[in-house]
Design an enzyme around this catalytic site. Structure first.
Site, PDB file in Angstrom:
ATOM      1  N   THR A 234       0.808  -1.225   0.000  1.00 16.54           N
ATOM      2  CA  THR A 234       0.000   0.000   0.000  1.00 16.54           C
ATOM      3  C   THR A 234       0.834   1.265   0.000  1.00 16.54           C
ATOM      4  O   THR A 234       0.394   2.301  -0.499  1.00 16.54           O
ATOM      5  CB  THR A 234      -0.959   0.026   1.203  1.00 16.54           C
ATOM      6  OG1 THR A 234      -0.213   0.021   2.427  1.00 16.54           O
ATOM      7  CG2 THR A 234      -1.899  -1.182   1.173  1.00 16.54           C
ATOM      8  N   HIS A 299      -0.163   8.068   1.456  1.00 20.53           N
ATOM      9  CA  HIS A 299      -0.360   6.692   1.048  1.00 20.53           C
ATOM     10  C   HIS A 299      -1.850   6.340   1.092  1.00 20.53           C
ATOM     11  O   HIS A 299      -2.504   6.512   2.122  1.00 20.53           O
ATOM     12  CB  HIS A 299       0.418   5.747   1.971  1.00 20.53           C
ATOM     13  CG  HIS A 299       1.881   6.033   2.006  1.00 20.53           C
ATOM     14  ND1 HIS A 299       2.675   6.007   0.885  1.00 20.53           N
ATOM     15  CD2 HIS A 299       2.710   6.365   3.030  1.00 20.53           C
ATOM     16  CE1 HIS A 299       3.922   6.292   1.212  1.00 20.53           C
ATOM     17  NE2 HIS A 299       3.962   6.525   2.494  1.00 20.53           N
ATOM     18  N   LEU A 300      -2.366   5.836  -0.007  1.00 23.37           N
ATOM     19  CA  LEU A 300      -3.785   5.463  -0.077  1.00 23.37           C
ATOM     20  C   LEU A 300      -3.938   3.968   0.208  1.00 23.37           C
ATOM     21  O   LEU A 300      -4.314   3.177  -0.672  1.00 23.37           O
ATOM     22  CB  LEU A 300      -4.375   5.828  -1.432  1.00 23.37           C
ATOM     23  CG  LEU A 300      -4.521   7.312  -1.734  1.00 23.37           C
ATOM     24  CD1 LEU A 300      -5.466   7.522  -2.906  1.00 23.37           C
ATOM     25  CD2 LEU A 300      -5.030   8.104  -0.525  1.00 23.37           C
ATOM     26  N   HIS A 301      -3.672   3.587   1.457  1.00 24.66           N
ATOM     27  CA  HIS A 301      -3.765   2.184   1.858  1.00 24.66           C
ATOM     28  C   HIS A 301      -5.149   1.609   1.572  1.00 24.66           C
ATOM     29  O   HIS A 301      -5.297   0.563   0.925  1.00 24.66           O
ATOM     30  CB  HIS A 301      -3.487   2.056   3.364  1.00 24.66           C
ATOM     31  CG  HIS A 301      -2.278   2.778   3.845  1.00 24.66           C
ATOM     32  ND1 HIS A 301      -1.015   2.282   3.686  1.00 24.66           N
ATOM     33  CD2 HIS A 301      -2.140   3.959   4.509  1.00 24.66           C
ATOM     34  CE1 HIS A 301      -0.143   3.110   4.223  1.00 24.66           C
ATOM     35  NE2 HIS A 301      -0.809   4.138   4.728  1.00 24.66           N
ATOM     36  N   ASP A 302      -6.163   2.283   2.085  1.00 24.07           N
ATOM     37  CA  ASP A 302      -7.516   1.722   2.070  1.00 24.07           C
ATOM     38  C   ASP A 302      -8.183   1.740   0.694  1.00 24.07           C
ATOM     39  O   ASP A 302      -8.882   0.779   0.336  1.00 24.07           O
ATOM     40  CB  ASP A 302      -8.388   2.440   3.103  1.00 24.07           C
ATOM     41  CG  ASP A 302      -7.845   2.264   4.518  1.00 24.07           C
ATOM     42  OD1 ASP A 302      -7.039   1.343   4.731  1.00 24.07           O
ATOM     43  OD2 ASP A 302      -8.218   3.060   5.401  1.00 24.07           O
TER      44      ASP A 302
END
Length: 375
Positions: A234, A299-302
């Protein structure tokens, strides 16, 4: 001249006819929307993930479970209900999760996501309330309502899902797919040197979930193992001001590209309410990452997990056995992957190992940009 006018008329009629055919084709798209149940601790990137799901015609969000994590569970409920109000999706039920993790004390991350969880964004007022039943029961209800079809997505601590498993042990066999944003594999942590936030908040619940899915599917059908996207994947998906400006342009409301030199807390000038909300949330997230020494990005983890829930092909995975360290003084919350099979235990997870950020962002901008044009 008459011949020229006639040709123009014919071309115009052809364009109109083509538009009608396209509209009919879209209206009768044979691909059914997939029922999705999202368990979130909203959170800036959780909000982006929910918007992605709402913008996706191949997703039918049938319920949202709120869990404490980025902010406390009541604030998460307010964020989820407010976001649905903003998006005009008020028919989606939102449930309240447990107050505390299974064993540990509750921790939240307002420093990362802002006092209310969505940075500088302000959601519209509403008078909606969560469901009368809690998030664990919401999981079970959704699974029984869509047996073999439901896609589960967890982008926060796994407390609600662990409690749902205790109430309904057959849950792994009822879901079509489970995608988890959590952990860190052969990679650093973001909460401790080795632990990722979602897992570290409630390691016991994560351990129960991995064990349950391994027992149900490890030797029968590895394709039903949960897809687990850790920081090693991610953190390759980094939103930047340039990409965010592309999203605003795609929504028909171009805005100036944000900069690290901007006054902190500058509000979005977007006339589109959804884009304005996302930009106000993302600015806080950019500032946090900058202060952490990671650059003016986020950071666009989801959202990656949400995209993979609908299309697992976006992420390359590898089956293995995962366990969670529960007692280590320095390593509690660490996700340990037994790549070489030393434990002799069946696989219980499909660990994300690689993704293409360009493909993800192109899809994100296309879907959310078109969706935002409705507002």
């Amino acid at each position: 001249m008459a011949g020229l006018v006639s040709r123009r008329v014919r071309r115009r009629r052809l364009r109109v006819a083509a538009g009608i055919v396209a509209a009919v084709t879209t209206a009768h798209d044979p691909t059914p929307a997939l029922p999705v149940f999202a368990d979130v601790d909203t959170g800036v990137d959780d909000a982006m993930a929910l918007v992605y799901l709402l913008a996706s015609t191949d997703a039918d969000v049938v319920g949202i479970a709120s869990t404490g994590g980025n902010v406390d569970v009541d604030q998460v409920c307010r964020n989820n209900l407010g976001l649905l109000q903003l998006c005009g999706a008020t028919d989606i039920p939102v449930s309240r999760g447990a107050d505390q993790p299974l064993s540990a004390a509750m921790r939240t991350a307002e420093d990362t996501h802002g006092p209310a969880g969505l940075g500088y964004a302000e959601l519209p007022r509403h008078d909606r309330e969560p469901t009368s039943y809690d998030s664990a029961e919401a999981w079970v209800r959704a699974a029984h309502a869509h047996p073999g079809e439901l896609i589960g997505l967890v982008t926060g601590p796994l407390t609600n899902l662990a409690l749902a498993l205790r109430a309904e042990p057959t849950l792994p066999s009822l879901l079509r797919r489970l995608v988890i944003m959590g952990g860190s594999f052969d990679y650093r942590g973001n909460t401790t040197p080795v632990a990722e936030w979602n897992i570290s908040v409630d390691p016991e619940s994560a351990a129960e979930v991995f064990a349950a899915w391994g027992a149900a599917w490890g030797e029968q059908d590895p394709d039903h193992l949960p897809i687990v996207l850790g920081l090693n994947v991610t953190e390759n998906v980094a939103m930047t001001p340039a990409i965010l400006a592309r999203l605003a342009a795609a929504a028909g409301t171009p805005t100036p590209e944000m900069s690290v030199t901007d006054t902190r807390g500058t509000r979005s000038p977007a006339t589109n309410p959804l884009i304005g909300t996302l930009e106000d949330a993302m600015r806080f997230y950019f500032e946090f990452h900058h202060d952490q020494g990671e650059g003016y990005l986020a950071h666009l983890h989801d959202p990656l997990a949400a995209a993979a829930a609908l299309d697992p092909g976006l992420v390359r995975t590898r089956a293995t056995t995962v366990d969670v360290e529960l007692v280590g003084a320095l390593t509690r919350g660490m996700t340990v992957a037994d790549w070489s099979g030393h434990w002799g235990r069946r696989p219980n997870a499909l660990i994300g190992t690689e993704t293409d950020p360009t493909v993800f962002f192109d899809r994100f901008i296309d879907r959310v940009g078109r969706y935002a044009r409705r507002f």
